[in-house]
Design a protein around this motif. Sequence first.
Motif, PDB file in Angstrom:
ATOM      1  N   LEU A 170       0.844  -1.187   0.000  1.00 33.71           N
ATOM      2  CA  LEU A 170       0.000   0.000   0.000  1.00 33.71           C
ATOM      3  C   LEU A 170       0.883   1.242   0.000  1.00 33.71           C
ATOM      4  O   LEU A 170       1.779   1.363   0.834  1.00 33.71           O
ATOM      5  CB  LEU A 170      -0.900   0.026   1.249  1.00 33.71           C
ATOM      6  CG  LEU A 170      -1.720  -1.236   1.528  1.00 33.71           C
ATOM      7  CD1 LEU A 170      -2.447  -1.092   2.858  1.00 33.71           C
ATOM      8  CD2 LEU A 170      -2.716  -1.494   0.407  1.00 33.71           C
ATOM      9  N   SER A 172       1.719   5.135   0.809  1.00 30.98           N
ATOM     10  CA  SER A 172       1.294   6.009   1.902  1.00 30.98           C
ATOM     11  C   SER A 172       1.882   7.405   1.721  1.00 30.98           C
ATOM     12  O   SER A 172       3.075   7.547   1.439  1.00 30.98           O
ATOM     13  CB  SER A 172       1.760   5.410   3.236  1.00 30.98           C
ATOM     14  OG  SER A 172       1.547   6.310   4.296  1.00 30.98           O
ATOM     15  N   ARG A 176      -1.262   8.513   5.319  1.00 30.58           N
ATOM     16  CA  ARG A 176      -2.546   8.071   4.762  1.00 30.58           C
ATOM     17  C   ARG A 176      -2.293   7.177   3.551  1.00 30.58           C
ATOM     18  O   ARG A 176      -1.535   7.535   2.654  1.00 30.58           O
ATOM     19  CB  ARG A 176      -3.411   9.265   4.360  1.00 30.58           C
ATOM     20  CG  ARG A 176      -3.804  10.165   5.510  1.00 30.58           C
ATOM     21  CD  ARG A 176      -4.480  11.426   4.988  1.00 30.58           C
ATOM     22  NE  ARG A 176      -5.676  11.110   4.202  1.00 30.58           N
ATOM     23  CZ  ARG A 176      -6.290  11.996   3.420  1.00 30.58           C
ATOM     24  NH1 ARG A 176      -5.790  13.227   3.272  1.00 30.58           N
ATOM     25  NH2 ARG A 176      -7.384  11.652   2.749  1.00 30.58           N
ATOM     26  N   THR A 177      -2.918   5.997   3.555  1.00 30.29           N
ATOM     27  CA  THR A 177      -2.733   5.069   2.441  1.00 30.29           C
ATOM     28  C   THR A 177      -3.699   5.408   1.308  1.00 30.29           C
ATOM     29  O   THR A 177      -4.766   5.972   1.530  1.00 30.29           O
ATOM     30  CB  THR A 177      -2.959   3.618   2.877  1.00 30.29           C
ATOM     31  OG1 THR A 177      -4.262   3.491   3.442  1.00 30.29           O
ATOM     32  CG2 THR A 177      -1.916   3.199   3.892  1.00 30.29           C
ATOM     33  N   ILE A 181      -2.885  -0.128  -5.373  1.00 30.96           N
ATOM     34  CA  ILE A 181      -2.336  -1.119  -4.450  1.00 30.96           C
ATOM     35  C   ILE A 181      -1.782  -2.274  -5.277  1.00 30.96           C
ATOM     36  O   ILE A 181      -2.191  -2.491  -6.417  1.00 30.96           O
ATOM     37  CB  ILE A 181      -3.383  -1.607  -3.420  1.00 30.96           C
ATOM     38  CG1 ILE A 181      -4.585  -2.252  -4.115  1.00 30.96           C
ATOM     39  CG2 ILE A 181      -3.832  -0.453  -2.562  1.00 30.96           C
ATOM     40  CD1 ILE A 181      -5.639  -2.758  -3.143  1.00 30.96           C
ATOM     41  N   ARG A 214       3.472  -1.115   3.985  1.00 30.23           N
ATOM     42  CA  ARG A 214       3.120   0.256   3.623  1.00 30.23           C
ATOM     43  C   ARG A 214       4.388   1.006   3.251  1.00 30.23           C
ATOM     44  O   ARG A 214       5.345   1.032   4.026  1.00 30.23           O
ATOM     45  CB  ARG A 214       2.385   0.944   4.764  1.00 30.23           C
ATOM     46  CG  ARG A 214       1.023   0.321   5.064  1.00 30.23           C
ATOM     47  CD  ARG A 214       0.409   0.843   6.348  1.00 30.23           C
ATOM     48  NE  ARG A 214      -0.897   0.241   6.593  1.00 30.23           N
ATOM     49  CZ  ARG A 214      -1.093  -0.959   7.136  1.00 30.23           C
ATOM     50  NH1 ARG A 214      -0.032  -1.694   7.501  1.00 30.23           N
ATOM     51  NH2 ARG A 214      -2.313  -1.442   7.308  1.00 30.23           N
TER      52      ARG A 214
END
Length: 356
Positions: A170, A172, A176-177, A181, A214
């Motif tokens: 993910l 980021s 915040r993601t 994806i 992430r």
Amino acid sequence: MQACCLSGRWAGFFRVYIAKALKIPYTENRAWIFPGQGSGRDIEERAGEEEMSYGAVIAVPPSYREELKQRGEDEGFRYLERIIVSLRRAGIRDLVLLGRKEGEAFPDRFKFRGLVLLPGTGTGLLEDVREGLCYLRERCAGVFFCPLTVPFFKTETLERMMEGKGSLILPSFRGRTGHPILFSSEAMKEIFSYHGGGGLRDACGALPESLIERIAVEDEGILVHVSHGGDFEELERKSEARLIRPELRLRISREKPIFGPGMVTLLRQIEALGSVREACERTGISYSKAWTMIHNCERELPFLVVERHPGGKYGGAASLSKRGKDFLLRYEAFSREMDRISEEKFQEFFGDFFPA
């Protein structure tokens, strides 16, 4: 045809860079012969090694599909162009677009760019994405999921994600993601086995935390959904500037083109589906046009590219011959090398005008 003839003012320039790309010694009077049977072992091995690459599923969320009916489809095609350019500049060529119904108009400019059209299941985004993942998983080491509503992400973000080690990656931005994806084969299995009753977000959330990675990126575009409204004019302006790029349409020719991006798109789908007719439906290429392309190619090459298997309910099956598949893989490896060199030289000559 086995000779790739380069002539004219730029012949020397291209010979040098082709030699570098293929890692062969350059000499001025070299005979530029395309490797045939029993030669080119290094290229054959490199082509085979790179067969498992990355793909992408581009989906039109159901709610945004309704908005496009009001705003006009040109907006959707504009965002699709941005996404395709970012993906291809990162070397991602197996692309699936979900949600295009049979018979719907589709611009010709998308038909020969490796884009496969799937109608989707009509039962929700999760099932649609599963359909796209299922289509790509056999030949892709990883598959990106890109909603059409998030078109402003950078190529650099994709490259950073492909360096990751997680099963579900993910991006980021400032904690915040966002999107896209990236699913590895292990994450795909988890998505297929999910039966929790929720949507794609719930299916991803059900993965063990140990499988999720992430990756922090300097890319505000991963968070911006055009369907949510708001002021993204500056972001769109920057995205527009990134559309300026070198674009090679690499073809192998005699008097006329024999093999190029259109044949790659068509042959890839014939190999995947076992049918010329189905390949045409998935790519938007007319059936008569497809056979004209195949016949023209086979008339010039010293071998059969597509093997025909007569009979059956739909008029028989088709597959790539052994040499046809080998030729396709070598062309794709060659094309990737040329794209890489083109991008490097573009930045060298024009980077101060158009920063990447």
